[in-house]
Design a protein around this motif. Structure first.
Motif, PDB file in Angstrom:
ATOM      1  N   GLY A  32       9.826  -3.694   0.852  1.00  0.00           N
ATOM      2  CA  GLY A  32      11.107  -4.384   0.853  1.00  0.00           C
ATOM      3  C   GLY A  32      11.881  -3.959  -0.373  1.00  0.00           C
ATOM      4  O   GLY A  32      11.302  -3.542  -1.382  1.00  0.00           O
ATOM      5  N   MET A  33      13.200  -4.067  -0.316  1.00  0.00           N
ATOM      6  CA  MET A  33      14.010  -3.642  -1.442  1.00  0.00           C
ATOM      7  C   MET A  33      15.369  -4.322  -1.417  1.00  0.00           C
ATOM      8  O   MET A  33      15.795  -4.859  -0.388  1.00  0.00           O
ATOM      9  CB  MET A  33      14.191  -2.116  -1.434  1.00  0.00           C
ATOM     10  CG  MET A  33      15.170  -1.536  -0.429  1.00  0.00           C
ATOM     11  SD  MET A  33      14.687  -1.723   1.294  1.00  0.00           S
ATOM     12  CE  MET A  33      13.152  -0.801   1.310  1.00  0.00           C
ATOM     13  N   GLY A  66       9.291  -3.683  -3.654  1.00  0.00           N
ATOM     14  CA  GLY A  66       7.855  -3.934  -3.673  1.00  0.00           C
ATOM     15  C   GLY A  66       7.278  -3.584  -2.327  1.00  0.00           C
ATOM     16  O   GLY A  66       8.002  -3.452  -1.343  1.00  0.00           O
ATOM     17  N   GLY A  67       5.959  -3.414  -2.278  1.00  0.00           N
ATOM     18  CA  GLY A  67       5.337  -3.107  -0.996  1.00  0.00           C
ATOM     19  C   GLY A  67       4.091  -2.277  -1.144  1.00  0.00           C
ATOM     20  O   GLY A  67       3.421  -2.294  -2.188  1.00  0.00           O
ATOM     21  N   HIS A  68       3.798  -1.504  -0.127  1.00  0.00           N
ATOM     22  CA  HIS A  68       2.611  -0.654  -0.112  1.00  0.00           C
ATOM     23  C   HIS A  68       2.941   0.620   0.665  1.00  0.00           C
ATOM     24  O   HIS A  68       4.083   0.805   1.090  1.00  0.00           O
ATOM     25  CB  HIS A  68       1.408  -1.404   0.461  1.00  0.00           C
ATOM     26  CG  HIS A  68       1.665  -2.069   1.787  1.00  0.00           C
ATOM     27  ND1 HIS A  68       1.633  -1.385   2.974  1.00  0.00           N
ATOM     28  CD2 HIS A  68       1.950  -3.352   2.097  1.00  0.00           C
ATOM     29  CE1 HIS A  68       1.881  -2.217   3.976  1.00  0.00           C
ATOM     30  NE2 HIS A  68       2.089  -3.416   3.473  1.00  0.00           N
ATOM     31  N   ASP A 113       4.047   7.857   1.596  1.00  0.00           N
ATOM     32  CA  ASP A 113       3.852   6.591   0.894  1.00  0.00           C
ATOM     33  C   ASP A 113       5.240   6.060   0.546  1.00  0.00           C
ATOM     34  O   ASP A 113       5.883   6.543  -0.382  1.00  0.00           O
ATOM     35  CB  ASP A 113       3.019   6.829  -0.368  1.00  0.00           C
ATOM     36  CG  ASP A 113       2.735   5.550  -1.147  1.00  0.00           C
ATOM     37  OD1 ASP A 113       3.535   4.606  -1.043  1.00  0.00           O
ATOM     38  OD2 ASP A 113       1.719   5.522  -1.869  1.00  0.00           O
ATOM     39  N   ILE A 114       5.712   5.066   1.298  1.00  0.00           N
ATOM     40  CA  ILE A 114       7.084   4.599   1.115  1.00  0.00           C
ATOM     41  C   ILE A 114       7.239   3.893  -0.227  1.00  0.00           C
ATOM     42  O   ILE A 114       8.328   3.936  -0.834  1.00  0.00           O
ATOM     43  CB  ILE A 114       7.533   3.686   2.283  1.00  0.00           C
ATOM     44  CG1 ILE A 114       9.063   3.495   2.266  1.00  0.00           C
ATOM     45  CG2 ILE A 114       6.818   2.358   2.248  1.00  0.00           C
ATOM     46  CD1 ILE A 114       9.854   4.742   2.528  1.00  0.00           C
ATOM     47  N   TYR A 115       6.174   3.263  -0.741  1.00  0.00           N
ATOM     48  CA  TYR A 115       6.269   2.628  -2.062  1.00  0.00           C
ATOM     49  C   TYR A 115       6.477   3.691  -3.136  1.00  0.00           C
ATOM     50  O   TYR A 115       7.293   3.522  -4.051  1.00  0.00           O
ATOM     51  CB  TYR A 115       5.023   1.806  -2.353  1.00  0.00           C
ATOM     52  CG  TYR A 115       5.079   1.067  -3.671  1.00  0.00           C
ATOM     53  CD1 TYR A 115       5.782  -0.131  -3.774  1.00  0.00           C
ATOM     54  CD2 TYR A 115       4.453   1.571  -4.808  1.00  0.00           C
ATOM     55  CE1 TYR A 115       5.867  -0.811  -4.990  1.00  0.00           C
ATOM     56  CE2 TYR A 115       4.531   0.901  -6.020  1.00  0.00           C
ATOM     57  CZ  TYR A 115       5.231  -0.280  -6.108  1.00  0.00           C
ATOM     58  OH  TYR A 115       5.318  -0.945  -7.309  1.00  0.00           O
ATOM     59  N   ALA A 116       5.764   4.808  -3.010  1.00  0.00           N
ATOM     60  CA  ALA A 116       5.944   5.910  -3.960  1.00  0.00           C
ATOM     61  C   ALA A 116       7.347   6.497  -3.843  1.00  0.00           C
ATOM     62  O   ALA A 116       7.972   6.860  -4.854  1.00  0.00           O
ATOM     63  CB  ALA A 116       4.888   6.989  -3.724  1.00  0.00           C
ATOM     64  N   ALA A 117       7.850   6.594  -2.605  1.00  0.00           N
ATOM     65  CA  ALA A 117       9.200   7.119  -2.398  1.00  0.00           C
ATOM     66  C   ALA A 117      10.240   6.224  -3.066  1.00  0.00           C
ATOM     67  O   ALA A 117      11.180   6.710  -3.713  1.00  0.00           O
ATOM     68  CB  ALA A 117       9.486   7.248  -0.900  1.00  0.00           C
ATOM     69  N   LEU A 118      10.075   4.910  -2.933  1.00  0.00           N
ATOM     70  CA  LEU A 118      11.007   3.978  -3.576  1.00  0.00           C
ATOM     71  C   LEU A 118      10.878   4.055  -5.093  1.00  0.00           C
ATOM     72  O   LEU A 118      11.884   3.966  -5.823  1.00  0.00           O
ATOM     73  CB  LEU A 118      10.731   2.551  -3.089  1.00  0.00           C
ATOM     74  CG  LEU A 118      11.034   2.257  -1.615  1.00  0.00           C
ATOM     75  CD1 LEU A 118      10.552   0.864  -1.236  1.00  0.00           C
ATOM     76  CD2 LEU A 118      12.518   2.391  -1.317  1.00  0.00           C
TER      77      LEU A 118
END
Length: 800
Positions: free
Chosen positions: A423-424, A416-418, A400-405
């Motif tokens: 995006g960052m 933000g994202g899913h 989960d890239i949003y969780a990673a960020l």
């Protein structure tokens, strides 16, 4: 041997359910199995999915906030207020904006539009845009495909005396903005039964709420574009929207849509959801990525054919430019990553940054690198003056890239994202710590299994099942898209009957596949380079989609190849390559995506006389033929352990002796693939399989010219003129005669022995060796690909 790029899995449908559904609906077992695998087990569910129905369309007033929004818009119309449509720059935002323009035109409203610039402003509602709106006399803002997270901006609008109606479909945050009305099916407590609407779908429901049955049917075309382009699930109401939209689009009255279909190369009367996804959407998106999305809005809303043709042509050129920009950045990013891999391992999360990487396309670049390396990827553009970076992330299912960020949010200015994309923004000074923190998080989440890409196919079938009728049956499952993909089929053990390339520069691959009495044409876009690796007779497994190919009034089934595999070791016949070194590097790159999950090892072997090609053959272990050992590593550190077979062995030159060949096969006993890249010797320079007649003829010639001692060079010159044999061949035959005491060699001269003792040619070691070397050379120079492959296999078994 070509490993599939992903691991294929095909769920087996319940045979009883398939049988019952096929019988009750009078459909083929193949279509029934596809329906069952998609969870449509009953006749009612299956028919509703295939044919649609009124129950898929829902009352727009079930959307929370609609009852407040409609009276406010009617009030604005009655009092001739100036309205602002505030949109977004992607294809869904453009479609949503265009649909609202048609709605407000229809209602006779006074309005303006505002779409932020992707690079200069970024996503969402902006205060400076609201300041501009006040100057224009705006008292009502209607957002489309944006606004649900604009808490502070809407508070600012309220302070300016502007009412805001938000229509959006993104995930609502915990803190909702205090807008006049919020319309989003995902809002807490919203009773709307279908939650998967696109931004344009929500805008379409607002139009239906305002106009009811008077809503023009052709507006569904605009709604269909945004729904497909934004990768919304083509289930439920979305299927109905897209189905109706496509039907209308086949006779579209919109000049912009007609022109856009034209530049996309799509035939209007056969347009489908795939054409929208891969033809129309990229051109609409190109406007917002490289320019301003207003150009795409103008195209979709123009009423003039000439303007539409001009704008469509501009978008087409922008899309071509976008493709070039993506290719450049992808090449630069790959080169950066390869430098990292020269000294280290592939990280769990790839983070790459540089100046001049257009922020509008970095997400596409991230997707390309993800496809190649199957790792989550973040691509960042660095502003040369401020050092601020903006980027996009694409992830694999396991992370989960949003969780990673979120785990390293303190290093980011904004994100933000899913789970799959995000995006960052951050400062360049934080990139190193950012990459480290992300990979520490990934190490706690990911396992080796996560790095194996998996493709779920719909069925494993024989080629005979993929008929024209089967292809026509599949159309009943359309429109295809997210949550309802084009069916993918696995076919194993088919034979390549014919291989050719097509398109400009041979960019695309076309195969004729055969299994038993069944044959079918197959196309793989962008895979033309694979033609050299798939000669006729190759046995392959394929993962493909089934379609109908229509040409000159003829219809036949056609496979669109998504992936393939060759289970057996292969020999690639590239003999006579103009530049063997360059070709070896190209084959290595070509095979990289088909090298499986283990380490990718490639090796090149050449004669010591060849100039060292180390710089051109990066990533390959280099070996030379050796008179003493047969073969030796050019660099002592380059060794190949028995448990580490190479994926690719490139023969830039052929071995000169049987000992060198056997050593080669001993060092590389299990190469997945061998590429023959050696030059082809001129016919007169080749060896011939020695026969008694050859030696009889030579004996007679020597008797006539060497009765007295004569210089060996002169003997060879005169013999080559009198026979069809090469100087190499004659020289080796003289070795045989010397060994058998038929001639004497001394001080560079040859003397013929007039009465030698009778001896058999087979008693000569040189005679046996000449036969072996000649046989080896004949295979390498003249043997067919299959003959060389079988001969090398027999030698390999002997060597082992």
């Amino acid at each position: 041997m070509l490993h599939s790029k992903t691991s294929w899995h095909s769920p087996a449908a319940d045979p009883e359910l398939v049988k019952d559904l096929a019988r009750s609906l009078s459909i083929s077992p193949l279509l029934a199995s596809l329906l069952v695998n998609r969870g449509l087990n009953t006749s009612h569910e299956a028919l509703l999915f295939m044919d649609g129905g009124e129950e898929e369309q829902h009352d727009p007033f079930l959307l929370k906030g609609m009852s407040e929004a409609v009276p406010r818009i009617r009030k604005a119309l009655e009092e001739e207020e100036h309205i602002l449509i505030y949109g977004d720059y992607d294809a869904d935002g453009v479609s949503s904006t265009a649909l609202m323009i048609y709605l407000l035109r229809y209602l006779g409203a006074s309005f303006d539009i505002y779409i932020p610039h992707r690079s200069n402003e970024g996503y969402g509602l902006h205060n400076h845009a609201l300041d501009w709106a006040v100057q224009q006399g705006v008292s009502l803002v209607i957002t489309v495909d944006t606004g649900i997270s604009a808490y502070h901006q809407i508070a600012y609008a309220n302070g300016l005396g502007i009412d805001v109606i938000v229509t959006d479909h993104h995930e609502p945050p915990e803190l909702l903005p205090e807008a006049y009305a919020l319309i989003n099916p995902k809002l807490p407590g919203c009773p709307y039964p279908f939650k998967g609407l696109a931004g344009v779908g929500v805008a379409y429901k607002l139009a239906q709420a305002l106009l009811g049955e008077e809503t023009p049917a052709e507006w569904s075309e605009i709604a269909a574009i945004g729904t497909v382009a934004d990768l919304m699930p083509l289930l439920g109401e979305n299927r109905q929207i897209v189905r109706i939209g496509l039907s209308s689009m086949r006779n579209s009255r919109f000049p912009g849509i007609r022109a856009l279909l034209g530049v996309s190369g799509v035939t209007m009367n056969t347009v489908n959801s795939v054409n929208i996804a891969f033809g129309m959407a990229p051109r609409i998106n190109a406007s917002g990525r490289l320019d301003h999305a207003g150009r795409a809005v103008a195209l979709l809303t123009t009423e003039h054919a000439e303007e539409a043709e001009l704008l469509a042509g501009e978008l087409d050129l922008l899309n071509k430019e976008r493709q070039l920009v993506v290719e450049r950045i992808a090449t630069e990013a790959t080169a950066k990553l390869e430098k990292v891999l020269e000294v280290g391992e592939l990280p769990d999360i790839i983070v790459l940054a540089d100046q001049g990487w257009n922020v509008g396309v970095v997400g596409i670049v991230a997707s390309k690198l993800l496809e190649r390396y199957y790792r989550p990827v973040i691509i960042l553009d660095i502003h040369p003056e401020t050092g601020m970076c903006k980027g996009s992330a694409r992830s694999i299912p396991g992370l989960d890239i949003y969780a990673a960020l979120s785990s390293c949010a303190d290093l980011l200015d904004h994100f933000g994202g899913h789970p799959a994309a995000a995006g960052m923004s951050l400062h360049r000074d934080s990139i190193g710590a950012f990459a480290t923190a992300l990979n520490e998080y990934a190490a706690s989440v990911l396992t080796p299994e996560h790095f194996v890409a998996v493709t779920v196919a719909d069925a494993e079938v024989s080629l005979s099942e993929l008929s024209l009728q089967a292809a026509l049956d599949l159309e009943r499952l359309a429109p295809f898209g997210m949550a309802n993909p084009l069916p993918k089929f696995i076919v194993r053990g088919v034979t390549v009957k014919e291989t050719r390339t097509m398109g400009q520069g041979g960019k695309h691959l076309k195969l004729v596949l055969q299994q038993g009495d069944s044959t079918i044409e197959s196309v793989a876009f962008g895979k033309g380079a694979l033609s050299a690796l798939l000669p006729g007779g190759t046995k392959v497994d394929v993962l493909a989609e089934l379609s109908v190919n229509e040409w000159n009034g003829s219809r036949k089934p056609q496979l669109m190849l998504q992936d393939l595999a060759v289970q057996d070791a292969q020999l690639f016949d590239l003999r006579g390559a103009v530049d063997a070194v360059e070709q070896a590097g190209q084959i290595r790159e070509l095979l990289l995506p088909y090298s499986g999950n283990g380490p990718y090892r490639a090796a090149a072997v050449f004669q010591s006389g060849r100039m060292s090609p180390q710089s051109e053959l990066k990533g390959m272990s280099l070996w030379v033929y050796d008179k003493e050992m047969g073969i030796s590593a050019l660099n002592n550190e380059q060794t190949v352990a028995e448990h580490e077979p190479v994926s690719l062995l490139c023969l830039l030159d052929i071995p000169e002796t049987p000992e060198q060949l056997d050593a080669l096969l001993t060092v590389f006993p299990d190469a997945d693939n061998i590429a023959l890249l050696h030059s082809i010797r001129d016919g007169r320079e080749r060896l011939q399989i020695p026969t008694r007649d050859h030696f009889k003829a030579l004996y007679k010639m020597l008797a006539s010219i060497a009765a007295v001692a004569i210089a060996e060079n002169e003997v060879l010159l005169r013999l080559s003129r009198q026979s069809s044999m090469s100087v190499r061949m004659l020289n080796m035959m003289l070795d045989v005669f010397e060994e058998l005491d038929f001639i004497e060699r001394s001080q560079g001269k040859i003397l013929f022995i007039t009465q030698p003792a009778a001896k058999s040619l087979t008693a000569s070691r040189h005679f046996i060796r000449l036969g072996q070397v000649a046989e080896m050379e004949q295979y390498f120079m003249e043997g067919s690909r299959l003959e060389v492959q079988e001969w090398m296999l027999s030698r390999r078994l002997g060597a082992s």
